[in-house]
Every structure is written in structure tokens, then in C-alpha cells.
Design a protein around this motif. Sequence first.
Motif, PDB file in Angstrom:
ATOM      1  N   VAL A  24       1.408  36.771  25.896  1.00  0.00           N
ATOM      2  CA  VAL A  24       1.197  38.039  25.202  1.00  0.00           C
ATOM      3  C   VAL A  24       1.842  37.983  23.818  1.00  0.00           C
ATOM      4  CG1 VAL A  24       1.862  40.483  25.191  1.00  0.00           C
ATOM      5  CG2 VAL A  24       0.885  39.473  27.247  1.00  0.00           C
ATOM      6  N   GLY A  25       3.066  37.480  23.741  1.00  0.00           N
ATOM      7  CA  GLY A  25       3.745  37.355  22.451  1.00  0.00           C
ATOM      8  C   GLY A  25       3.008  36.419  21.511  1.00  0.00           C
ATOM      9  N   ALA A  26       2.524  35.303  22.036  1.00  0.00           N
ATOM     10  CA  ALA A  26       1.784  34.350  21.204  1.00  0.00           C
ATOM     11  C   ALA A  26       0.457  34.950  20.739  1.00  0.00           C
ATOM     12  CB  ALA A  26       1.543  33.056  21.980  1.00  0.00           C
ATOM     13  N   ALA A  27      -0.209  35.702  21.609  1.00  0.00           N
ATOM     14  CA  ALA A  27      -1.469  36.343  21.217  1.00  0.00           C
ATOM     15  C   ALA A  27      -1.237  37.384  20.124  1.00  0.00           C
ATOM     16  CB  ALA A  27      -2.128  36.985  22.435  1.00  0.00           C
ATOM     17  N   ILE A  28      -0.177  38.139  20.250  1.00  0.00           N
ATOM     18  CA  ILE A  28       0.151  39.140  19.223  1.00  0.00           C
ATOM     19  C   ILE A  28       0.483  38.443  17.908  1.00  0.00           C
ATOM     20  CG2 ILE A  28       1.898  40.821  18.544  1.00  0.00           C
ATOM     21  CD1 ILE A  28       1.928  41.723  21.507  1.00  0.00           C
ATOM     22  N   SER A  29       1.268  37.394  17.976  1.00  0.00           N
ATOM     23  CA  SER A  29       1.645  36.656  16.775  1.00  0.00           C
ATOM     24  C   SER A  29       0.423  36.003  16.128  1.00  0.00           C
ATOM     25  CB  SER A  29       2.692  35.611  17.129  1.00  0.00           C
ATOM     26  OG  SER A  29       3.191  34.999  15.986  1.00  0.00           O
ATOM     27  N   GLY A  30      -0.436  35.422  16.938  1.00  0.00           N
ATOM     28  CA  GLY A  30      -1.655  34.796  16.416  1.00  0.00           C
ATOM     29  C   GLY A  30      -2.604  35.800  15.799  1.00  0.00           C
ATOM     30  N   THR A  57      -1.116  46.507  19.102  1.00  0.00           N
ATOM     31  CA  THR A  57       0.039  45.662  19.389  1.00  0.00           C
ATOM     32  C   THR A  57       1.152  46.462  20.055  1.00  0.00           C
ATOM     33  OG1 THR A  57      -0.459  44.179  17.566  1.00  0.00           O
ATOM     34  CG2 THR A  57       1.813  44.225  18.325  1.00  0.00           C
ATOM     35  N   VAL A  58       1.414  47.641  19.546  1.00  0.00           N
ATOM     36  CA  VAL A  58       2.452  48.497  20.129  1.00  0.00           C
ATOM     37  C   VAL A  58       2.101  48.841  21.572  1.00  0.00           C
ATOM     38  CG1 VAL A  58       3.552  50.764  19.987  1.00  0.00           C
ATOM     39  CG2 VAL A  58       3.198  49.424  17.922  1.00  0.00           C
ATOM     40  N   VAL A  59       0.839  49.173  21.821  1.00  0.00           N
ATOM     41  CA  VAL A  59       0.401  49.510  23.181  1.00  0.00           C
ATOM     42  C   VAL A  59       0.536  48.304  24.107  1.00  0.00           C
ATOM     43  CG1 VAL A  59      -1.614  50.185  24.572  1.00  0.00           C
ATOM     44  CG2 VAL A  59      -1.122  51.370  22.426  1.00  0.00           C
ATOM     45  N   VAL A  60       0.087  47.139  23.645  1.00  0.00           N
ATOM     46  CA  VAL A  60       0.163  45.935  24.476  1.00  0.00           C
ATOM     47  C   VAL A  60       1.616  45.564  24.769  1.00  0.00           C
ATOM     48  CG1 VAL A  60      -0.292  43.436  24.476  1.00  0.00           C
ATOM     49  CG2 VAL A  60      -2.079  45.029  23.798  1.00  0.00           C
ATOM     50  N   LEU A  61       2.474  45.669  23.777  1.00  0.00           N
ATOM     51  CA  LEU A  61       3.899  45.387  24.008  1.00  0.00           C
ATOM     52  C   LEU A  61       4.492  46.339  25.042  1.00  0.00           C
ATOM     53  CD1 LEU A  61       5.311  44.628  20.447  1.00  0.00           C
ATOM     54  CD2 LEU A  61       5.255  43.095  22.410  1.00  0.00           C
ATOM     55  N   TYR A  62       4.209  47.622  24.902  1.00  0.00           N
ATOM     56  CA  TYR A  62       4.754  48.610  25.833  1.00  0.00           C
ATOM     57  C   TYR A  62       4.253  48.355  27.255  1.00  0.00           C
ATOM     58  CZ  TYR A  62       5.771  53.004  28.126  1.00  0.00           C
ATOM     59  OH  TYR A  62       6.212  53.936  29.008  1.00  0.00           O
ATOM     60  N   VAL A  63       2.950  48.165  27.401  1.00  0.00           N
ATOM     61  CA  VAL A  63       2.378  47.979  28.740  1.00  0.00           C
ATOM     62  C   VAL A  63       2.881  46.682  29.365  1.00  0.00           C
ATOM     63  CG1 VAL A  63       0.217  47.546  29.983  1.00  0.00           C
ATOM     64  CG2 VAL A  63       0.348  49.407  28.322  1.00  0.00           C
ATOM     65  N   SER A  64       2.929  45.596  28.587  1.00  0.00           N
ATOM     66  CA  SER A  64       3.365  44.324  29.170  1.00  0.00           C
ATOM     67  C   SER A  64       4.836  44.376  29.579  1.00  0.00           C
ATOM     68  CB  SER A  64       3.115  43.169  28.203  1.00  0.00           C
ATOM     69  OG  SER A  64       3.862  43.339  27.024  1.00  0.00           O
ATOM     70  N   LEU A  65       5.665  45.050  28.807  1.00  0.00           N
ATOM     71  CA  LEU A  65       7.072  45.167  29.198  1.00  0.00           C
ATOM     72  C   LEU A  65       7.254  46.098  30.382  1.00  0.00           C
ATOM     73  CD1 LEU A  65       8.825  45.253  25.718  1.00  0.00           C
ATOM     74  CD2 LEU A  65       8.991  43.467  27.450  1.00  0.00           C
ATOM     75  N   LYS A  66       6.416  47.119  30.480  1.00  0.00           N
ATOM     76  CA  LYS A  66       6.521  48.086  31.582  1.00  0.00           C
ATOM     77  C   LYS A  66       6.014  47.488  32.901  1.00  0.00           C
ATOM     78  CE  LYS A  66       7.474  52.479  32.215  1.00  0.00           C
ATOM     79  NZ  LYS A  66       8.835  52.924  32.164  1.00  0.00           N
ATOM     80  N   VAL A  67       4.915  46.723  32.821  1.00  0.00           N
ATOM     81  CA  VAL A  67       4.264  46.232  34.048  1.00  0.00           C
ATOM     82  C   VAL A  67       4.869  44.916  34.529  1.00  0.00           C
ATOM     83  CG1 VAL A  67       2.072  45.388  34.968  1.00  0.00           C
ATOM     84  CG2 VAL A  67       2.112  47.437  33.559  1.00  0.00           C
ATOM     85  N   LEU A  68       5.087  43.991  33.611  1.00  0.00           N
ATOM     86  CA  LEU A  68       5.593  42.670  34.004  1.00  0.00           C
ATOM     87  C   LEU A  68       7.114  42.688  34.023  1.00  0.00           C
ATOM     88  CD1 LEU A  68       3.242  40.532  31.780  1.00  0.00           C
ATOM     89  CD2 LEU A  68       3.094  40.815  34.247  1.00  0.00           C
ATOM     90  N   ASN A  69       7.678  42.087  35.022  1.00  0.00           N
ATOM     91  CA  ASN A  69       9.131  42.015  35.150  1.00  0.00           C
ATOM     92  C   ASN A  69       9.638  40.638  34.759  1.00  0.00           C
ATOM     93  OD1 ASN A  69       9.403  44.651  36.075  1.00  0.00           O
ATOM     94  ND2 ASN A  69       8.846  44.025  38.155  1.00  0.00           N
ATOM     95  N   GLY A  70       9.080  40.114  33.665  1.00  0.00           N
ATOM     96  CA  GLY A  70       9.489  38.801  33.191  1.00  0.00           C
ATOM     97  C   GLY A  70      10.619  38.902  32.187  1.00  0.00           C
ATOM     98  N   SER A  71      10.901  37.774  31.603  1.00  0.00           N
ATOM     99  CA  SER A  71      11.984  37.682  30.634  1.00  0.00           C
ATOM    100  C   SER A  71      11.525  38.183  29.262  1.00  0.00           C
ATOM    101  CB  SER A  71      12.439  36.231  30.512  1.00  0.00           C
ATOM    102  OG  SER A  71      13.354  36.095  29.460  1.00  0.00           O
TER     103      SER A  71
END
Length: 133
Positions: free
Chosen positions: A45-51, A91-105
Motif C-alpha cells: 500500500v505504501g509503495a503504491a501510494i508512493s508510486g 491517498t488519505v482514505v487508503v492510508l486510513y482504511v489500511s491502518l484501521k483494517v490491517l494489523n500490520g507494522s
Amino acid sequence: MDSLSDEDFKRTVRSALRLMGVATAVVAPLVWWKMGWQSAVLLLVGAAISGSGLYEWLRLMTAVMVRMDGGEKARPMGLVLAGFFLRLGLTVVVLYVSLKVLNGSVYALAGGLALGVFALSVEALRLVKAWTV
């Protein structure tokens, strides 16, 4: 070489996008193995946002350069800016959703975001090296 041309800029950003894709393909399986699939998805997700940010920057700067040169027909700047700000909001929406849903690092997400800066820095150094030789 006496100055940076439009094609040099485009080639540098495209090479950075390619390098970022290769780095992501190498690092993602390692993150999956070491930290789990949630962290690997956050890295992606971070790489896709950066790209997408690099790609939008390429589009925005190309539109500005065409307007400054005045040679060929320029795309409407409003359309390019609307796409830029739409991507920013998405990007803001994707960041929020990915941090809320995924319990990764969160560090994996930050690493994915940093891949764009890393790739662009490497390509800029290559460009400077080509100038000095």
C-alpha cells in the motif's frame, strides 16, 4: 550536457518508478516472511501510494513544462490539478482504511512510502553522475 531537458526529467522519474517496482517485488516477500502478510500488504500500500505520487508529479510537471515551452498543445491545467488533488484525497482514505483494517507494522507502511524517495534519489544520483562524466 549543459542543462536538464524535459526528456531527462521524464526518463529519471520513469526509471525511479521501475526501480521502485523492482525494490517492492524484492522486499515484499521478505517482509511477509519476517512480519506477516498484513505488514507485506501495508508495504505494498505504501509503495503504491508512493508510486502514484511519483506518477502524478510526472504528469503535473509535464503539463507545467509544456505550458512554459509553449510549443505543443497543453492539456488543461485544471484537469491535471483535479487529478492531483483527487489522488491526494484518495491517498488519505487508503492510508486510513489500511491502518484501521490491517494489523500490520506501521514501519512496513512507512518503508513502502520511503521506497519512492529512495528510488528517486538513486536515479537523481545516476543523473548527476552522468553529467559529471
